[in-house]
Design a protein around this motif. Structure first.
Motif, PDB file in Angstrom:
ATOM      1  N   GLU A  20       0.901  -1.119  -0.031  1.00  0.00           N
ATOM      2  CA  GLU A  20      -0.070  -0.193   0.081  1.00  0.00           C
ATOM      3  C   GLU A  20       1.114   1.375   0.100  1.00  0.00           C
ATOM      4  O   GLU A  20       0.449   2.135  -0.560  1.00  0.00           O
ATOM      5  CB  GLU A  20      -0.894  -0.110   1.147  1.00  0.00           C
ATOM      6  CG  GLU A  20      -2.121   1.231   1.018  1.00  0.00           C
ATOM      7  CD  GLU A  20      -2.857   1.042   2.186  1.00  0.00           C
ATOM      8  OE1 GLU A  20      -3.598   2.328   2.356  1.00  0.00           O
ATOM      9  OE2 GLU A  20      -3.261   0.174   2.819  1.00  0.00           O
ATOM     10  N   LEU A  21       2.027   1.263   0.646  1.00  0.00           N
ATOM     11  CA  LEU A  21       2.996   2.398   0.939  1.00  0.00           C
ATOM     12  C   LEU A  21       3.550   2.614  -0.555  1.00  0.00           C
ATOM     13  O   LEU A  21       3.509   3.795  -1.312  1.00  0.00           O
ATOM     14  CB  LEU A  21       4.127   2.088   1.744  1.00  0.00           C
ATOM     15  CG  LEU A  21       5.048   3.039   1.709  1.00  0.00           C
ATOM     16  CD1 LEU A  21       4.315   4.386   2.115  1.00  0.00           C
ATOM     17  CD2 LEU A  21       6.235   2.730   2.945  1.00  0.00           C
ATOM     18  N   ILE A  22       3.805   1.543  -1.205  1.00  0.00           N
ATOM     19  CA  ILE A  22       4.163   1.805  -2.799  1.00  0.00           C
ATOM     20  C   ILE A  22       3.157   2.450  -3.550  1.00  0.00           C
ATOM     21  O   ILE A  22       3.257   3.490  -4.548  1.00  0.00           O
ATOM     22  CB  ILE A  22       4.644   0.366  -3.309  1.00  0.00           C
ATOM     23  CG1 ILE A  22       6.018  -0.018  -2.731  1.00  0.00           C
ATOM     24  CG2 ILE A  22       4.835   0.553  -5.026  1.00  0.00           C
ATOM     25  CD1 ILE A  22       6.238  -1.622  -3.015  1.00  0.00           C
ATOM     26  N   ARG A  23       1.925   1.870  -3.467  1.00  0.00           N
ATOM     27  CA  ARG A  23       0.852   2.525  -4.279  1.00  0.00           C
ATOM     28  C   ARG A  23       0.630   3.974  -3.739  1.00  0.00           C
ATOM     29  O   ARG A  23       0.440   5.054  -4.651  1.00  0.00           O
ATOM     30  CB  ARG A  23      -0.573   1.746  -3.867  1.00  0.00           C
ATOM     31  CG  ARG A  23      -1.693   2.276  -4.630  1.00  0.00           C
ATOM     32  CD  ARG A  23      -2.892   1.819  -4.121  1.00  0.00           C
ATOM     33  NE  ARG A  23      -3.325   2.079  -2.965  1.00  0.00           N
ATOM     34  CZ  ARG A  23      -3.774   3.164  -2.338  1.00  0.00           C
ATOM     35  NH1 ARG A  23      -3.935   4.379  -2.975  1.00  0.00           N
ATOM     36  NH2 ARG A  23      -3.924   3.381  -0.845  1.00  0.00           N
ATOM     37  N   VAL A  24       0.766   4.332  -2.409  1.00  0.00           N
ATOM     38  CA  VAL A  24       0.284   5.793  -1.878  1.00  0.00           C
ATOM     39  C   VAL A  24       1.604   6.724  -2.417  1.00  0.00           C
ATOM     40  O   VAL A  24       1.289   7.854  -3.284  1.00  0.00           O
ATOM     41  CB  VAL A  24       0.622   5.784  -0.441  1.00  0.00           C
ATOM     42  CG1 VAL A  24       0.564   7.268  -0.098  1.00  0.00           C
ATOM     43  CG2 VAL A  24      -0.861   5.486   0.070  1.00  0.00           C
ATOM     44  N   VAL A  25       2.838   6.050  -2.583  1.00  0.00           N
ATOM     45  CA  VAL A  25       4.019   6.759  -2.939  1.00  0.00           C
ATOM     46  C   VAL A  25       3.759   7.338  -4.640  1.00  0.00           C
ATOM     47  O   VAL A  25       3.858   8.449  -5.124  1.00  0.00           O
ATOM     48  CB  VAL A  25       5.173   6.201  -2.823  1.00  0.00           C
ATOM     49  CG1 VAL A  25       6.394   6.810  -3.843  1.00  0.00           C
ATOM     50  CG2 VAL A  25       5.720   6.199  -1.560  1.00  0.00           C
ATOM     51  N   ALA A  26       3.316   6.208  -5.342  1.00  0.00           N
ATOM     52  CA  ALA A  26       2.898   6.424  -6.764  1.00  0.00           C
ATOM     53  C   ALA A  26       1.760   7.543  -7.145  1.00  0.00           C
ATOM     54  O   ALA A  26       1.902   8.406  -7.927  1.00  0.00           O
ATOM     55  CB  ALA A  26       2.572   5.052  -7.449  1.00  0.00           C
ATOM     56  N   GLU A  27       0.918   7.338  -6.180  1.00  0.00           N
ATOM     57  CA  GLU A  27      -0.168   8.385  -6.273  1.00  0.00           C
ATOM     58  C   GLU A  27       0.398   9.704  -6.187  1.00  0.00           C
ATOM     59  O   GLU A  27      -0.168  10.902  -6.731  1.00  0.00           O
ATOM     60  CB  GLU A  27      -1.310   8.155  -5.451  1.00  0.00           C
ATOM     61  CG  GLU A  27      -2.226   7.012  -5.842  1.00  0.00           C
ATOM     62  CD  GLU A  27      -3.454   6.841  -5.001  1.00  0.00           C
ATOM     63  OE1 GLU A  27      -4.059   7.796  -4.920  1.00  0.00           O
ATOM     64  OE2 GLU A  27      -3.671   5.803  -4.674  1.00  0.00           O
ATOM     65  N   LEU A  28       1.230   9.848  -4.996  1.00  0.00           N
ATOM     66  CA  LEU A  28       1.830  11.102  -4.514  1.00  0.00           C
ATOM     67  C   LEU A  28       2.743  11.747  -5.703  1.00  0.00           C
ATOM     68  O   LEU A  28       2.532  12.979  -6.176  1.00  0.00           O
ATOM     69  CB  LEU A  28       2.473  11.122  -3.292  1.00  0.00           C
ATOM     70  CG  LEU A  28       1.607  11.081  -2.136  1.00  0.00           C
ATOM     71  CD1 LEU A  28       2.408  10.882  -0.811  1.00  0.00           C
ATOM     72  CD2 LEU A  28       0.891  12.367  -1.916  1.00  0.00           C
ATOM     73  N   GLU A  29       3.412  10.889  -6.264  1.00  0.00           N
ATOM     74  CA  GLU A  29       4.062  11.142  -7.513  1.00  0.00           C
ATOM     75  C   GLU A  29       3.373  11.828  -8.628  1.00  0.00           C
ATOM     76  O   GLU A  29       3.938  12.575  -9.360  1.00  0.00           O
ATOM     77  CB  GLU A  29       5.088  10.149  -7.998  1.00  0.00           C
ATOM     78  CG  GLU A  29       6.218   9.845  -6.900  1.00  0.00           C
ATOM     79  CD  GLU A  29       7.034   8.662  -7.208  1.00  0.00           C
ATOM     80  OE1 GLU A  29       6.668   7.798  -8.075  1.00  0.00           O
ATOM     81  OE2 GLU A  29       8.307   8.694  -6.756  1.00  0.00           O
ATOM     82  N   GLN A  30       2.354  11.033  -8.872  1.00  0.00           N
ATOM     83  CA  GLN A  30       1.345  11.839  -9.969  1.00  0.00           C
ATOM     84  C   GLN A  30       0.726  12.878  -9.816  1.00  0.00           C
ATOM     85  O   GLN A  30       0.198  13.569 -10.744  1.00  0.00           O
ATOM     86  CB  GLN A  30       0.270  10.740 -10.421  1.00  0.00           C
ATOM     87  CG  GLN A  30       0.918   9.117 -10.998  1.00  0.00           C
ATOM     88  CD  GLN A  30      -0.019   8.174 -11.192  1.00  0.00           C
ATOM     89  OE1 GLN A  30      -1.308   8.290 -10.807  1.00  0.00           O
ATOM     90  NE2 GLN A  30       0.506   7.002 -11.635  1.00  0.00           N
ATOM     91  N   GLY A  31       0.491  13.315  -8.602  1.00  0.00           N
ATOM     92  CA  GLY A  31      -0.171  14.334  -8.060  1.00  0.00           C
ATOM     93  C   GLY A  31      -1.587  14.184  -7.729  1.00  0.00           C
ATOM     94  O   GLY A  31      -2.253  13.859  -8.567  1.00  0.00           O
ATOM     95  N   ALA A  32      -1.954  14.635  -6.618  1.00  0.00           N
ATOM     96  CA  ALA A  32      -3.410  14.149  -6.250  1.00  0.00           C
ATOM     97  C   ALA A  32      -4.113  15.640  -6.731  1.00  0.00           C
ATOM     98  O   ALA A  32      -3.644  16.650  -6.781  1.00  0.00           O
ATOM     99  CB  ALA A  32      -3.537  14.117  -4.594  1.00  0.00           C
ATOM    100  N   PRO A  33      -5.481  15.473  -6.905  1.00  0.00           N
ATOM    101  CA  PRO A  33      -6.160  16.641  -7.715  1.00  0.00           C
ATOM    102  C   PRO A  33      -6.455  17.766  -6.461  1.00  0.00           C
ATOM    103  O   PRO A  33      -6.260  18.807  -7.190  1.00  0.00           O
ATOM    104  CB  PRO A  33      -7.651  16.084  -7.743  1.00  0.00           C
ATOM    105  CG  PRO A  33      -7.443  14.444  -7.764  1.00  0.00           C
ATOM    106  CD  PRO A  33      -6.189  14.202  -7.145  1.00  0.00           C
ATOM    107  N   THR A  34      -6.286  17.519  -5.257  1.00  0.00           N
ATOM    108  CA  THR A  34      -6.603  18.680  -4.320  1.00  0.00           C
ATOM    109  C   THR A  34      -5.519  18.465  -3.366  1.00  0.00           C
ATOM    110  O   THR A  34      -4.880  17.360  -3.103  1.00  0.00           O
ATOM    111  CB  THR A  34      -7.760  18.695  -3.739  1.00  0.00           C
ATOM    112  OG1 THR A  34      -8.098  17.281  -2.921  1.00  0.00           O
ATOM    113  CG2 THR A  34      -8.879  18.579  -4.635  1.00  0.00           C
TER     114      THR A  34
END
Length: 74
Positions: A20-34
């Motif tokens: 899950e940490l790997i997934r969270v880091v990937a999402e943060l790298e892509q940039g969250a909408p808000t």
């Protein structure tokens, strides 16, 4: 982060927390909408990283225990 989500993280296995940490880091790298979503992801990532560290420290203590026992007997 809510107490419920913290409790949820505390019950995760090392592998699940790591994945899950790997997934969270990937999402943060892509940039969250808000900004709020980015902060929530960051907090979740911090909790997951802490959980992984707990597992690793526990494993190290278990591995070190036999050598401490041997030293005590000497």
């Amino acid at each position: 982060m809510t107490d419920e989500s913290t409790g949820e993280v505390e019950s995760l296995s090392f592998e699940k927390a790591r994945d899950e940490l790997i997934r969270v880091v990937a999402e943060l790298e892509q940039g969250a909408p808000t900004l709020e979503e980015s902060l929530a992801l960051w907090e979740r990532g911090e909790a997951l990283a802490s959980r992984c560290e707990q597992w690793l420290l526990g494993a190290k203590q278990r591995l070190d225990a036999p050598s401490r026992d041997d030293e005590a007997r000497s």
